[in-house]
Design an enzyme around this catalytic site. Structure first.
Site, mmCIF file in Angstrom:
data_model
loop_
_atom_site.group_PDB
_atom_site.id
_atom_site.type_symbol
_atom_site.label_atom_id
_atom_site.label_comp_id
_atom_site.label_asym_id
_atom_site.label_seq_id
_atom_site.Cartn_x
_atom_site.Cartn_y
_atom_site.Cartn_z
ATOM 1 N N SER A 112 84.715 26.672 95.417
ATOM 2 C CA SER A 112 84.803 28.108 95.699
ATOM 3 C C SER A 112 83.525 28.843 95.346
ATOM 4 O O SER A 112 82.467 28.567 95.892
ATOM 5 C CB SER A 112 86.009 28.709 94.982
ATOM 6 O OG SER A 112 86.225 30.042 95.379
ATOM 7 N N HIS A 113 83.600 29.770 94.406
ATOM 8 C CA HIS A 113 82.481 30.643 94.058
ATOM 9 C C HIS A 113 81.573 30.024 93.003
ATOM 10 O O HIS A 113 80.607 30.673 92.574
ATOM 11 C CB HIS A 113 83.023 31.980 93.546
ATOM 12 C CG HIS A 113 83.960 31.822 92.374
ATOM 13 N ND1 HIS A 113 85.193 31.237 92.499
ATOM 14 C CD2 HIS A 113 83.829 32.136 91.074
ATOM 15 C CE1 HIS A 113 85.790 31.215 91.312
ATOM 16 N NE2 HIS A 113 84.977 31.748 90.431
ATOM 17 N N ASP A 276 81.969 34.356 99.517
ATOM 18 C CA ASP A 276 81.601 33.392 98.483
ATOM 19 C C ASP A 276 81.381 31.996 99.050
ATOM 20 O O ASP A 276 81.242 31.821 100.257
ATOM 21 C CB ASP A 276 82.676 33.376 97.397
ATOM 22 C CG ASP A 276 83.978 32.752 97.877
ATOM 23 O OD1 ASP A 276 84.293 32.911 99.066
ATOM 24 O OD2 ASP A 276 84.684 32.105 97.067
ATOM 25 N N ASP A 278 83.200 29.251 99.603
ATOM 26 C CA ASP A 278 84.073 28.667 100.619
ATOM 27 C C ASP A 278 84.680 29.701 101.555
ATOM 28 O O ASP A 278 85.543 29.370 102.364
ATOM 29 C CB ASP A 278 85.178 27.832 99.967
ATOM 30 C CG ASP A 278 86.152 28.667 99.153
ATOM 31 O OD1 ASP A 278 85.768 29.747 98.669
ATOM 32 O OD2 ASP A 278 87.316 28.238 98.989
ATOM 33 N N ASP A 280 86.554 32.503 101.018
ATOM 34 C CA ASP A 280 87.864 33.127 100.828
ATOM 35 C C ASP A 280 87.817 34.409 99.992
ATOM 36 O O ASP A 280 88.846 35.073 99.835
ATOM 37 C CB ASP A 280 88.869 32.135 100.239
ATOM 38 C CG ASP A 280 88.493 31.607 98.865
ATOM 39 O OD1 ASP A 280 87.441 32.011 98.328
ATOM 40 O OD2 ASP A 280 89.250 30.769 98.326
ATOM 41 N N ARG A 281 86.666 34.767 99.472
ATOM 42 C CA ARG A 281 86.546 36.006 98.693
ATOM 43 C C ARG A 281 85.680 37.011 99.431
ATOM 44 O O ARG A 281 84.942 36.661 100.353
ATOM 45 C CB ARG A 281 85.965 35.721 97.311
ATOM 46 C CG ARG A 281 86.836 34.792 96.488
ATOM 47 C CD ARG A 281 86.219 34.486 95.141
ATOM 48 N NE ARG A 281 87.000 33.475 94.450
ATOM 49 C CZ ARG A 281 87.438 33.583 93.197
ATOM 50 N NH1 ARG A 281 87.172 34.658 92.494
ATOM 51 N NH2 ARG A 281 88.146 32.606 92.652
ATOM 52 N N LYS A 375 93.475 33.239 101.016
ATOM 53 C CA LYS A 375 92.701 34.481 101.053
ATOM 54 C C LYS A 375 91.548 34.298 102.026
ATOM 55 O O LYS A 375 91.117 33.182 102.279
ATOM 56 C CB LYS A 375 92.219 34.860 99.659
ATOM 57 C CG LYS A 375 91.548 33.767 98.848
ATOM 58 C CD LYS A 375 91.277 34.278 97.435
ATOM 59 C CE LYS A 375 90.684 33.203 96.533
ATOM 60 N NZ LYS A 375 91.685 32.261 96.014
#
Length: 542
Positions: A112-113, A276, A278, A280-281, A375
């Site tokens: 992710s982030h 971010d 991947d 999703d943010r 998300k």
């Protein structure tokens, strides 16, 4: 030919809120990634001949683990694997692909982030057939299997070409390299009024999107620049890189500081956004204004009907417990149910599947809807653009009007990163023991009312999730929440959430730091943050 490879368990493969995340060097240990992937396959049933979706955010080790997972999927009996072109697949796009093509599930390779590179982070998580993250009963089973695993299965086959669209056979299993960007863009066109957004941009509306050299670059180039007509250069840092260009792909005021400087500087664009690692943010900025994720969730829910995909209304709103109560005000005003869940997108899946919620969000910059089961950063950006195209007001004007209608939840999250795990656990345990005695105690002019540890009874499947964060509520409605994060790979991160509500006739334009100053003091006094950690200030404030 199927090969059975003897192995021994690693005892550190317990998935967190978003799968297994470790340093690259950990995943590079012989058998480490294979053990986890096999543990996933071993706890699943009835997938013979079924389709598996596979891809990641392009970080270091992404391609190698994709090739490993393809061979293992063939050995374990999957009939088809869909892989994103170049091995690239954003998390929301993966959810869309799973749902669109009726896949059994998917492996998403991402941390992710978190930063990427040979000395940074890597991750694997499993998503189920609805496109959402595996629920706790599955992740618990994966962990249990990983502690006793003694073999994994693979096949002897060469690597496939991830950079060419088309199909390849791997030991009788079909591997299809697909273009997930087109699939995702077509879904967005069904939800939003691209014509209205194109007209807004053609009329001189300026925007800037920072893809942070992460997975959303190809998606943003296709949608914002090609389909919506934003000029070339609107998307910056748009090429995914294994180390994210040496940057930390977390869209906040620390790691996206260049975008913040631009939006708060002279001749700023009308709208700024980022996503971010991947995809999703999201980060939402207007000219001289940062919209907190909690406020963004509330504003999107209040205005969702302006987009074609939500014109008939929404069925409910869901938020994670640490997310501010701003969405609660919207739900109450619109006569909608509000669902408060633990942190982690997997808890929204049942609500979305049951039609009990349409818009979901978390304070950690994740927002989404029932279009997928993850998300979705670009979705939030496009819904904001659709709202701006219809209302023809600035981001600042929209938020001022929102607060005037619903009141304002002043809110901030203070992250204390890289703590000694023992010290962080000691802080939480000491505070947990003290909870029953805290009501009635006054500090920093605040008096504690209820104090508890949050737990969640899922209204759909009846599952109970305990130990989801320590909550201190104060007379007058302010609150502080303490949690240890499950998204890091080293040390511990203490998250402290601070919130105070100001009614519609109150002060709605104060500086957030000033509005929350007494809560910051109370957090240290009641939990002993400095005493336990030695820190006098958080690492990051969002």
């Amino acid at each position: 030919m199927t090969l059975t490879i003897p192995t021994a368990p690693f005892l550190d493969q317990k998935p967190g809120t978003s799968g297994l995340r470790k340093k690259v060097r950990v995943f590079q240990q012989p058998h480490y990634a294979e053990n986890f992937v096999q543990s996933v396959f071993d706890v699943l049933d009835n997938f013979d001949g079924q389709t598996l979706v596979l891809g990641g955010d392009g970080r270091f080790l992404n391609r190698e683990v994709i090739q490993t997972a393809i061979r293992m999927a063939a050995a374990n009996g999957f009939g088809r694997v869909l892989v994103g072109l170049g091995g690239i697949l954003s998390t929301p796009a993966a959810s869309n692909v799973i749902r669109k093509y009726g896949a059994f599930g998917g492996l998403i390779l991402s941390a992710s982030h978190n930063p990427g590179g040979p000395d940074e982070d890597f991750g694997i998580k499993y998503n189920i057939g609805n496109g959402g993250p595996a629920p706790e009963k599955i992740t618990d089973a994966i962990y249990a299997r990983s502690t006793v695993i003694d073999r994994y299965m693979t096949v002897d086959a060469p690597d496939i070409n991830l950079d060419r669209l088309g199909e390849t056979q791997v030991s009788g299993m079909t591997v299809a390299v697909i273009d997930p960007v087109t699939d995702y863009a077509e879904l967005m066109e069904q939800l939003f009024d691209f014509g209205a957004i194109r007209e807004l941009i053609a009329g001189g509306f300026r925007l800037s999107f920072d893809a942070m050299h992460a997975v959303t670059g190809p998606y943003a180039h296709e949608i914002l620049e090609r389909r919506l007509g934003a000029p070339a250069g609107t998307v910056v840092n748009g090429t995914p890189l294994p180390d994210f260009g040496g940057h930390h792909p977390d869209p906040n005021m620390v790691h996206a500081h260049e975008l913040f400087d631009q939006m708060f500087g002279p001749n700023a664009p009308d709208f700024g956004a980022a996503s971010d690692g991947d995809g999703d943010r999201n980060l939402i900025l207007g000219r001289n204004i940062f919209v907190t994720p909690s406020d963004s969730l509330a504003a999107l829910a209040a205005n969702a009907h302006l987009a074609p995909g939500y014109a008939s209304g929404i069925t409910g709103i869901a938020r994670s417990m640490p997310t501010s109560g701003a969405a609660d005000r919207v739900a109450h005003a619109l006569g909608l149910p509000l669902h408060e869940t633990p942190t982690g997108w997997k808890f929204f899946g049942n609500l979305l599947d049951a039609g009990m919620a349409t818009i979901c969000g978390e304070e950690s910059a994740g927002t989404g809807s029932d279009h997928v089961r993850e998300k979705d950063g670009l979705w939030a950006v496009l819904l904001w653009l659709n709202i701006l195209a219809v209302r023809r007001e600035s981001v600042a004007a929209i938020m001022a009007g929102h607060w005037k209608r619903f009141g304002r939840n002043y809110y901030a999250r203070h992250d204390y990163e890289g703590l000694e795990s023992i010290a962080a656990e000691r802080l939480m345990n000491e505070l947990r023991v003290a909870l029953p005695a805290l009501p009635g105690r006054t500090t920093a002019s605040l008096t504690v009312a209820p104090a508890d540890e949050f737990e969640y009874l899922d209204p759909v499947d009846g599952s109970l999730s305990r130990a989801q964060g320590l909550r201190l509520l104060f007379e007058g409605g302010a609150r502080i929440v303490f949690r240890l994060s499950g998204t890091g790979t080293s040390g511990a991160t203490l998250r402290v959430y601070l919130e105070r509500y100001e009614g519609t006739d109150g002060i709605l334009d104060a500086e957030t730091a000033a509005a929350l100053a007494d809560l910051v003091a109370a957090a240290d006094a009641l939990a002993g943050i400095t005493r336990h950690t030695g820190r006098t200030a958080p690492t990051v404030i969002t």
